[in-house]
Design an enzyme around this catalytic site. Structure first.
Site, PDB file in Angstrom:
ATOM      1  N   SER A  33      41.632  41.225  37.045  1.00  0.00           N
ATOM      2  CA  SER A  33      40.304  41.664  37.462  1.00  0.00           C
ATOM      3  C   SER A  33      39.781  42.618  36.398  1.00  0.00           C
ATOM      4  O   SER A  33      39.906  42.354  35.198  1.00  0.00           O
ATOM      5  CB  SER A  33      40.386  42.328  38.835  1.00  0.00           C
ATOM      6  OG  SER A  33      39.124  42.728  39.302  1.00  0.00           O
ATOM      7  N   ARG A  69      34.762  41.768  41.453  1.00  0.00           N
ATOM      8  CA  ARG A  69      34.289  41.973  42.820  1.00  0.00           C
ATOM      9  C   ARG A  69      34.138  40.655  43.566  1.00  0.00           C
ATOM     10  O   ARG A  69      34.291  40.603  44.778  1.00  0.00           O
ATOM     11  CB  ARG A  69      32.938  42.688  42.798  1.00  0.00           C
ATOM     12  CG  ARG A  69      33.006  44.168  42.496  1.00  0.00           C
ATOM     13  CD  ARG A  69      31.615  44.754  42.525  1.00  0.00           C
ATOM     14  NE  ARG A  69      31.615  46.183  42.265  1.00  0.00           N
ATOM     15  CZ  ARG A  69      30.676  46.816  41.584  1.00  0.00           C
ATOM     16  NH1 ARG A  69      29.678  46.124  41.078  1.00  0.00           N
ATOM     17  NH2 ARG A  69      30.725  48.113  41.406  1.00  0.00           N
ATOM     18  N   VAL A 126      37.825  50.540  47.151  1.00  0.00           N
ATOM     19  CA  VAL A 126      37.968  50.294  45.713  1.00  0.00           C
ATOM     20  C   VAL A 126      36.879  49.363  45.179  1.00  0.00           C
ATOM     21  O   VAL A 126      36.212  48.662  45.930  1.00  0.00           O
ATOM     22  CB  VAL A 126      39.361  49.705  45.384  1.00  0.00           C
ATOM     23  CG1 VAL A 126      40.446  50.666  45.799  1.00  0.00           C
ATOM     24  CG2 VAL A 126      39.567  48.357  46.061  1.00  0.00           C
ATOM     25  N   GLU A 127      36.731  49.357  43.853  1.00  0.00           N
ATOM     26  CA  GLU A 127      35.753  48.555  43.123  1.00  0.00           C
ATOM     27  C   GLU A 127      34.336  48.730  43.687  1.00  0.00           C
ATOM     28  O   GLU A 127      33.595  47.775  43.881  1.00  0.00           O
ATOM     29  CB  GLU A 127      36.160  47.078  43.091  1.00  0.00           C
ATOM     30  CG  GLU A 127      37.402  46.836  42.237  1.00  0.00           C
ATOM     31  CD  GLU A 127      37.619  45.381  41.891  1.00  0.00           C
ATOM     32  OE1 GLU A 127      36.784  44.541  42.245  1.00  0.00           O
ATOM     33  OE2 GLU A 127      38.645  45.084  41.271  1.00  0.00           O
ATOM     34  N   GLY A 128      33.998  49.980  43.963  1.00  0.00           N
ATOM     35  CA  GLY A 128      32.682  50.297  44.511  1.00  0.00           C
ATOM     36  C   GLY A 128      32.772  50.488  46.010  1.00  0.00           C
ATOM     37  O   GLY A 128      32.872  49.516  46.755  1.00  0.00           O
TER      38      GLY A 128
END
Length: 749
Positions: free
Chosen positions: A147, A315, A437-439
Site C-alpha cells: 500500500s 485506500r 488509519v490512512e485518513g
C-alpha cells in the site's frame, strides 16, 4: 454578443466570485491534481449514464493469480495461529516471515521485471481479504508494503536507478519497508509537520556529497520496529539554495536505510491488542544524499502530490479488503450461529429480533463486496481514484463497524469471552484500527469526500476556480465566462431533472434496457443523483467558500454520495452475476435502505442550509421526504434466511469461509452448521413424536446410526457454544504480576 455577456453580465459575477471563493492551498491543489474522477463524476452530474457503468469489465483473476490464492495464500492461512500471534508470541512466527519472503507476499504490486508478482489490484485485494479472515496481524503485515510506502512510491515516481536497486530487494524481502508520515504534531494536517530536512553537504560512503540532514519523530508506523528501509515524509529546507531558488521546497519523500547513524527503531506500539509490528521511529542528524529523494532531486517538494497519488490505490484496496473480510465473516458466522443456537426449543434465527441484524449483516456483506469489485475494476483500468478510494475507505470501514457490532449482539457472551476459539473478538479489536488509519473517518467524511469530490467531480466547478486564480485578469474573465455559463446551463438541466423526477418518483428516469425487476432502483438512483447535484450546486452558490467550515453539512453530503456509489455497485454486481433471482432480495434491501438514508440525509442538509430561501427552493425541487421507509419486515425476514439457511446465496457470500485454512472457531462452526442442516428432518420427527433420542431409540423409532448422528451434532454444537477458560497458572504465565490467590474459607462458606 459573447463580449457583451462577458463584460456586462459575467464581469460583476466574476468579481463577486473572486471575493466569495477562497483560493486553493498548495496541498489542496496537489490533492486535486493527484487523482482522477470516474463513476463519482457521473453521480455528481445528476444524470448518471448507466451504460458506462455496465461497460466496466468486472475484475477477474488471471490463472497465475488464482494459483497464488489457491497455493501460497492458502498455505499461509493454514500456518497462522492468531491467538498465539497476539497473546503468546507478540509477533508472527519466524517461519511465517520466511514463507512470506519466499513467496513474495511483500512484492504483489511490484512489477515482474523488478522481481515482484505484478498482481492486479483485485488480486492484491483478494489476498488481503483472505488473510484478514484468519489473522489481522498477518493481513496488515502483507497489506502495508503493498500500500502506501516505498514500493508504491518507487514504482510510481522512482528513478530507474532507484527502481533497479530497491524494488527487487523489497519484492523478495531482503529489505522490509515502512513509511513514516504521522508525527506527534501532524496527523491529517500534513502542513503542520515539524519533521525537517536541511539541504547541506556531508559525508556519504567516504565522499563529500550534496545531501540532506534529517531530524524526525514519527509514531503509529506499521513495520517500523523491524524495517530496514524507511520511507520518510518531511519538510525540506534549502536555506543556501544548493538545490535551487526555493528556500523551502516543502514536503518531500526520501529513502532512509535504518542502519544509518542517528536512526532509532525497535520500540513498539500495541494497536488495540493486535500484535502486528507497529511503533515509533526517530532520527537525529541523519544524513542522506539528495539522490535518496524518491524520484531524485527534481522531486524535492513534491511529496504531498506523491502521497495523494499513492493513497488513491492504498485506500481503495487495503482497508476495503479488510472490511470486506470482516463483513463477510460476520454475516457467515452469525447466520450459522443463529441457526444452531436454540432458545425455547427454537433456533434464534427464527426470532424477529435476531432477524433484523441478520438481514443487515447479509446486506452489508453483499454491498461491501460489490463496492470492492467495482473499485478494483476501476483501479485495474489504471485509474487513480482519489475521491472513490477515500469514499470506499470511509464507507467500507463504517459498514465493518456496524456488522461487527451486530455480530457481537447475536453471539452475545460467546463473542465477549476471549480465547483461541473466538473468531469475532479479533475483528472487534480491528474496527478502531480500520476507522483510524490512512485518513481518520471523521476527517475523510467531513473534509475530503465532498470537499474534494464536489470540486473534482463536478463538471464545471474546478474549471471556474482555476479561472478565478488566473493571474491575467482578461484571460481569467474570458475563461470564467465560458465555464460559468456552461455551469448555469448544467444547473438548469439539473433543476429540471430534479423537479421532474421528484414529481414522478423517477418513473421516467433512465434505466438499462436489461435491468428487469431492478429497473425501478436504477430510476430512483437517477432521481436522487439529480437531487444531490442540484443541492451541491446551490450549496456552492449560496455558501461559497464557507462550505469548507460547514463540516456537518459536508459530512451528510459525503454520506449521500456513499449511498449512491454503493447502491450502484450493488446493481452492477447483480447484473454482472447474471441477475440471479435468489440474490434480488439483497439488492432490494440495499436499495430501499439507501433511498431511506438518502431521503433523511438530504432532509437534514436542507434543514441546515444557511440560506432559508435556498432551503425552501430545494424542498420544492427535490422532495427530500419521499423515501422515508426502508426495507419491509417481510423483506427483512427473507434476507435473514439467506445467511441462516443453506442455499446458493449463502454459498456465494461465504465462498472462502468453508474450505481449509480457516480460523479454528469458524471450522468448528461450519461443521456444526452442516450437521444441523443434515439432521433437520430427523429432529423434526422427534419433535412430532415428543420423544428424546434415547426414548425413540428404545422404542425402535430411531436407528443406532441416527442416534449417533444426533450425538455427534450435540457434541459439535456444544463445542461451538462453549467459550474458552483458563487456569490460574495459565493466567499467571501470561500476566506475571497476577497474585495467585485462592478463595478464603469464609468466602467459600
Amino acid at each position: 454578443m459573447s463580449t457583451f455577456r462577458r463584460d456586462r453580465i459575467t464581469k460583476p459575477i466574476f468579481r463577486w466570485a473572486k471575493g466569495a471563493m477562497p483560493g486553493l492551498s498548495q496541498t489542496e491543489r496537489e490533492a486535486l491534481n493527484a487523482g482522477e474522477v470516474w463513476w463519482d463524476a457521473e453521480l455528481f452530474s445528476g444524470n448518471p449514464d448507466w451504460a458506462k457503468l455496465q461497460a466496466v469489465r468486472p475484475p477477474k483473476l488471471t490463472q497465475e493469480e488464482q494459483g497464488f490464492l489457491d497455493g501460497p495464500c492458502l498455505e499461509l492461512c493454514a500456518m497462522l495461529d492468531d491467538w498465539a500471534i497476539n497473546q503468546t508470541n507478540a509477533d508472527l512466527p519466524p517461519e511465517v516471515w520466511d514463507f512470506m519472503r519466499k513467496h513474495r507476499f511483500f512484492g504483489m504490486i511490484i512489477p515482474k521485471d523488478h522481481g515482484g508478482l505484478g498482481f492486479s489490484a483485485f488480486a492484491h485485494s483478494e489476498v488481503v481479504r483472505r488473510l484478514s479472515m484468519v489473522s489481522l496481524s498477518a493481513a496488515v503485515t502483507v497489506m502495508v508494503p503493498n500500500s502506501l510506502g516505498p514500493g508504491e512510491l518507487l514504482h510510481l515516481f522512482g528513478t530507474e536507478e532507484q527502481k533497479h536497486h530497491w524494488l527487487p530487494r523489497l519484492a523478495d524481502g531482503r529489505d522490509l519497508p515502512a513509511f513514516g508520515l504521522t508525527s506527534n504534531e501532524a496527523g491529517s494536517d500534513a502542513a503542520s509537520m515539524v519533521d525537517r530536512g536541511v539541504v547541506c553537504r556531508g559525508e556519504w560512503q567516504g565522499e563529500e556529497v550534496l545531501g540532506i540532514r534529517l531530524n524526525w519523530s514519527k509514531r503509529y508506523i506499521t513495520l517500523a520496529p523491524v524495517c530496514t528501509l524507511l520511507g520518510l515524509a518531511f519538510k525540506l529546507e534549502d536555506p543556501e539554495g544548493l538545490l535551487g531558488d526555493e528556500p523551502e521546497p516543502g514536503i518531500t519523500c526520501a529513502l532512509v536505510p535504518t542502519d544509518l547513524p542517528g536512526v532509532t527503531i525497535g520500540r513498539r506500539h500495541i494497536p488495540a491488542g493486535t500484535m502486528f509490528q507497529n511503533g515509533p521511529t526517530t532520527g537525529t542528524d541523519v544524513f542522506i544524499p539528495v539522490e535518496n529523494i524518491i524520484g531524485g532531486p527534481e522531486y524535492a517538494g513534491k511529496g504531498w502530490m506523491m502521497l495523494m497519488s499513492a493513497l488513491a490505490a492504498g485506500r481503495g484496496v487495503s482497508l476495503p479488503s479488510l472490511a470486506c473480510a470482516a463483513t463477510t465473516l460476520a454475516a457467515h458466522s452469525s447466520g450459522a450461529y443463529a441457526r444452531i443456537r436454540e432458545q425455547f426449543n427454537l433456533p434464534i434465527a427464527k426470532f424477529e429480533g435476531v432477524q433484523e441484524p441478520l438481514a443487515r449483516l447479509a446486506a452489508n456483506a453483499y454491498a461491501v463486496e460489490a463496492a470492492r469489485h467495482l473499485t478494483c475494476a476501476g483501479l485495474d483500468e489504471g485509474r487513480a481514484l482519489a475521491v472513490i478510494s477515500a469514499l470506499m475507505k470511509y464507507s467500507a470501514t463504517e459498514y465493518m463497524r456496524s456488522s461487527i457490532d451486530d455480530a457481537m449482539d447475536i453471539h452475545a457472551g460467546k463473542a465477549v469471552i476471549d480465547g483461541p476459539m473466538n473468531y469475532l473478538s479479533p475483528l472487534y479489536r480491528a474496527v478502531p484500527i480500520g476507522i483510524t488509519v490512512e485518513g481518520a473517518n471523521i476527517v475523510t467524511r467531513s473534509l475530503m469526500v465532498f470537499g474534494q469530490g464536489a470540486i473534482r467531480a463536478h463538471p464545471h466547478l474546478l474549471d471556474e476556480i482555476l479561472a478565478l486564480e488566473e493571474e491575467n485578469e482578461d484571460a481569467a474573465l474570458t475563461a470564467f465566462d465560458k465555464h460559468f455559463w456552461r455551469h448555469v446551463a448544467h444547473s438548469l438541466r439539473t433543476l429540471g431533472r430534479s423537479l421532474g423526477r421528484a414529481l414522478t418518483r423517477g418513473r421516467f428516469a433512465p434505466a438499462p434496457r436489461d435491468a428487469q425487476q431492478a429497473a425501478p432502483f436504477y430510476r430512483e438512483l437517477s432521481r436522487w443523483s439529480a437531487a444531490y447535484a442540484l443541492t451541491a450546486d446551490l450549496a456552492f452558490l449560496t455558501i461559497g467558500g464557507g462550505l469548507k467550515r460547514m463540516e456537518m453539512l459536508s459530512g451528510r453530503m459525503a454520506d449521500i454520495l456513499g449511498e449512491l456509489y454503493i447502491s450502484s455497485a450493488v446493481l452492477k454486481r447483480w447484473h454482472d452475476s447474471g441477475r440471479p433471482k435468489e440474490e434480488f432480495d439483497l439488492v432490494e434491501y440495499v436499495a430501499r435502505r439507501s433511498f431511506a438514508r438518502i431521503s433523511n440525509l438530504l432532509d437534514e442538509v436542507i434543514a441546515n442550509f444557511p440560506s432559508r430561501m435556498a432551503a425552501l427552493l430545494l424542498r420544492v425541487l427535490t422532495w427530500p421526504r419521499a423515501a422515508r421507509r426502508g426495507p419491509s419486515d417481510e423483506l427483512t425476514r427473507r434476507c435473514a434466511a439467506l445467511i441462516s439457511e443453506p442455499g446458493a446465496t449463502r454459498d456465494r457470500l461465504s465462498a472462502d469461509l468453508t474450505g481449509p485454512g480457516q480460523h479454528p472457531g469458524i471450522a468448528a462452526l461450519n461443521d456444526a452448521f452442516d450437521m444441523t442442516i443434515a439432521t433437520d428432518a430427523l429432529r423434526k420427527r422427534l419433535r412430532e413424536l415428543g420423544m428424546t433420542p434415547e426414548a425413540a431409540l428404545e422404542a425402535g423409532l430411531l436407528t443406532k446410526d441416527e442416534k449417533a448422528e444426533l450425538d455427534d451434532l450435540a457434541k459439535a454444537v456444544a463445542r461451538v457454544i462453549a467459550v474458552d477458560d483458563f487456569s490460574v497458572d495459565e493466567i499467571a504465565a501470561k500476566f506475571p504480576g497476577v497474585h495467585r490467590s485462592t478463595p478464603s474459607k469464609d468466602a467459600a462458606e
